[in-house]
Design a protein around this motif. Sequence first.
Motif, short mmCIF file in Angstrom:
data_model
loop_
_atom_site.label_atom_id
_atom_site.label_comp_id
_atom_site.label_asym_id
_atom_site.label_seq_id
_atom_site.Cartn_x
_atom_site.Cartn_y
_atom_site.Cartn_z
N ASP A 110 0.86 -1.18 0.00
CA ASP A 110 0.00 0.00 0.00
C ASP A 110 0.90 1.23 0.00
O ASP A 110 2.12 1.12 -0.16
CB ASP A 110 -0.97 -0.02 1.19
N SER A 111 0.32 2.40 0.18
CA SER A 111 1.09 3.65 0.03
C SER A 111 1.33 4.36 1.35
O SER A 111 1.54 5.57 1.37
CB SER A 111 0.33 4.58 -0.92
N ARG A 112 1.37 3.61 2.47
CA ARG A 112 1.46 4.28 3.77
C ARG A 112 2.88 4.47 4.29
O ARG A 112 3.05 4.92 5.41
CB ARG A 112 0.61 3.51 4.77
N ALA A 113 3.87 4.14 3.51
CA ALA A 113 5.26 4.42 3.88
C ALA A 113 5.93 5.10 2.70
O ALA A 113 5.31 5.38 1.67
CB ALA A 113 5.97 3.13 4.28
N SER A 114 7.23 5.34 2.83
CA SER A 114 7.93 6.03 1.74
C SER A 114 8.06 5.10 0.53
O SER A 114 7.99 3.87 0.65
CB SER A 114 9.32 6.46 2.21
N ASP A 115 8.28 5.71 -0.63
CA ASP A 115 8.43 4.94 -1.86
C ASP A 115 9.57 3.93 -1.73
O ASP A 115 9.44 2.77 -2.13
CB ASP A 115 8.69 5.87 -3.06
N MET A 116 10.72 4.38 -1.23
CA MET A 116 11.89 3.52 -1.15
C MET A 116 11.65 2.38 -0.16
O MET A 116 12.01 1.22 -0.43
CB MET A 116 13.11 4.33 -0.72
N TYR A 117 11.03 2.67 0.98
CA TYR A 117 10.73 1.63 1.95
C TYR A 117 9.82 0.57 1.33
O TYR A 117 10.07 -0.65 1.45
CB TYR A 117 10.07 2.24 3.18
N ASN A 118 8.77 1.01 0.66
CA ASN A 118 7.81 0.07 0.06
C ASN A 118 8.45 -0.76 -1.05
O ASN A 118 8.15 -1.95 -1.21
CB ASN A 118 6.60 0.83 -0.47
N LEU A 119 9.33 -0.14 -1.83
CA LEU A 119 9.99 -0.87 -2.91
C LEU A 119 10.88 -1.97 -2.35
O LEU A 119 10.87 -3.11 -2.83
CB LEU A 119 10.80 0.10 -3.78
N ARG A 120 11.65 -1.65 -1.30
CA ARG A 120 12.53 -2.65 -0.69
C ARG A 120 11.72 -3.78 -0.05
O ARG A 120 12.06 -4.96 -0.19
CB ARG A 120 13.42 -1.98 0.35
N LEU A 121 10.65 -3.41 0.64
CA LEU A 121 9.84 -4.42 1.30
C LEU A 121 9.19 -5.35 0.28
O LEU A 121 9.19 -6.58 0.46
CB LEU A 121 8.76 -3.74 2.15
N SER A 122 8.68 -4.79 -0.81
CA SER A 122 8.01 -5.63 -1.82
C SER A 122 9.00 -6.55 -2.51
O SER A 122 8.69 -7.70 -2.84
CB SER A 122 7.28 -4.75 -2.84
N ASN A 123 10.21 -6.07 -2.73
CA ASN A 123 11.24 -6.93 -3.34
C ASN A 123 11.56 -8.11 -2.43
O ASN A 123 11.73 -9.25 -2.89
CB ASN A 123 12.51 -6.12 -3.63
N LYS A 124 11.67 -7.86 -1.12
CA LYS A 124 11.97 -8.93 -0.17
C LYS A 124 10.82 -9.95 -0.11
O LYS A 124 11.05 -11.16 -0.03
CB LYS A 124 12.23 -8.35 1.21
N ARG A 125 9.57 -9.47 -0.16
CA ARG A 125 8.44 -10.39 -0.09
C ARG A 125 8.34 -11.24 -1.36
O ARG A 125 8.07 -12.45 -1.28
CB ARG A 125 7.16 -9.59 0.12
N ALA A 126 8.58 -10.62 -2.55
CA ALA A 126 8.55 -11.39 -3.80
C ALA A 126 9.65 -12.43 -3.81
O ALA A 126 9.45 -13.59 -4.22
CB ALA A 126 8.68 -10.45 -5.00
#
Length: 626
Positions: free
Chosen positions: A557-573
Amino acid sequence: MKKYYYILFVFCSITTLFAQKKVSVKQADALFKSRSYVKAAEAYEQLPQTKQVLQNLGDSYYYNFQMASAVKAYGQLFFTFKDSVKKEVFFRYANALKGTKDFDKGDAVMGEYLGYEQNTPKFMKNITRNTPNSFKLEMMSKNKTNGDFGIAFFGDKVVFASLRNAEEKAYGWNDRPYLDLFSATVNEQGQLTRVEPFSSVINTKKHESNATFSADGKTMYFNRSGEKRNKVGDEKVAMIKIYKAEFIDGKWDKVTMLPFSSDTYSVEHPFLTTDGKKLYFASDMPGTLGSFDIYVVDVNEDGTYSQPRNLGENINTNQREQFPFLTEDGTLYFASDGHQGNGNLDIFMSLKLTDYEFDKPLNLGSTINSEMDDFNFILDEKTQKGYFASNRTGDDNLYTFIQEDNKLQYLVEGEVRDMKSMQLLPGSNVKLFDEAGNLLEEVLVGKDGTFTFNTEPNKKYKIMAFKDFYIPAEATFDTSQKGKVYIDLQMKVESYYDAEDIINKKDDGTVLIDLENIYFDLDKWNIKPQAASVLDVLVGILKKYPYMEIEIGSHTDSRASDMYNLRLSNKRAASALEYLVQNGIDRKRLRSIGYGESKPLIICPSNDCTEAEHATNRRCTFMILK
């Protein structure tokens, strides 16, 4: 072949252009419209390179098969004006490139014209292995600039068309003499000897070419350019017509034009069958599928003719089919640049199915076909010797050949279709494996969805057909039979989205595996039991279809910074990918990517999403790559 000379003969009244220092576009266009292509090219070379100037310059060179110069002009045209160039120019540019042996670029341009990929070297290698015959060639004249073509058997002699009559005035198309017919003897070395002009009753101040004779030598049909010039568009042109003559009291007489000749279209390249009952020819008459089609008429006992019949879509394409020749068993040989080949006109053969139908044509392969025009094939079945014409050296020349059997071949032919719709699937990849599973050869099927392989005797093989988003199909066969084996296989492949309810094709063409969403703890990427149960379903799908490759995409979702969300999504994938690998899925079949918040399903005003909307945007997607 004097490229397209057979289409139109025109009158050019412009004779003083190059006495002037400056050339206008209007003057150059007048030369081009009158088919004075040599002078037109000289004129266009002096003008600013507008779109029309470059196209006409390229065409002027192309129609006189000066392919290197045509490529230069077309190349500049495409570099500057490609988005607005007409489709038919793609076809000419592609053939010009192939004519200079630039097959990589020629295939790329032809692929844009056709809408599917081309690989000419691979196609010609495969077809040359599979064709039933190979050919040993010898040029029939030491002089390569005589412009010889249009050869026919005439008793123990041959008759052909040539530019050898240097006393004739020049023809504007190529600034060379008008064509006449000549007779000659072919010596043991395959050379033309005792060359003499044919009867003056036949040869006139017009073009004469392409004779064909009855078995007793007393009747001939031939081409002559028309006397009358009619206005077609902005041009005055004279069409090609077929004439008949009879040999009476030691001389040719009673020269008459056939009734289906016309002042509004051309009829050319006549061929009379051995029994004298059918006359085949090429024409651009109304009703053709393309530029020129092959037709046939019945020759009735009273000397009349039936209505011309088009040989149909098995033979004729939306391009050129010309120079028909039939053996006594009804096998048709002809030239075409519409069927797949080496570039420009190639020679093809087609077996007779019925009196009015022929089988799918077979390219005769690279032992006879070059990257330039190859045409006018004739064969003596008793001696397996014959003749044909080609402009592969820059001018039309005649060649003699000896036809030999290819080595013993075991052919497998087939087609690839969608299992549900039964539609052909161009672009499918078909692979041939030996009994041990080693890949021997693979082909990319063309528009007709068909493939051909050459195999060896007494061996077992497997064929597999692949197409993106489809379940591969396979078939096994052996070549234990004696003689040549032709195996016809229909490879029916089923799409993943037809086979599985949870696989769906979206409107944008992407194919997704629709699974229950995967949930992660806050700021975590480890696989929880709920996520594992969902991924286990994916493991089952991937094991069921071992050639499927997927992309795992993770979205936040969009509730954190762009960079934080990008890193988190990469780790989950990546975590989901590792789970699949740990459960037996080859890493090479998987790709993971984190999209962060860049692709939300719901875009909220002022980024003020409800909790349910945030939950919808947090998701994993499973997209099939192939």
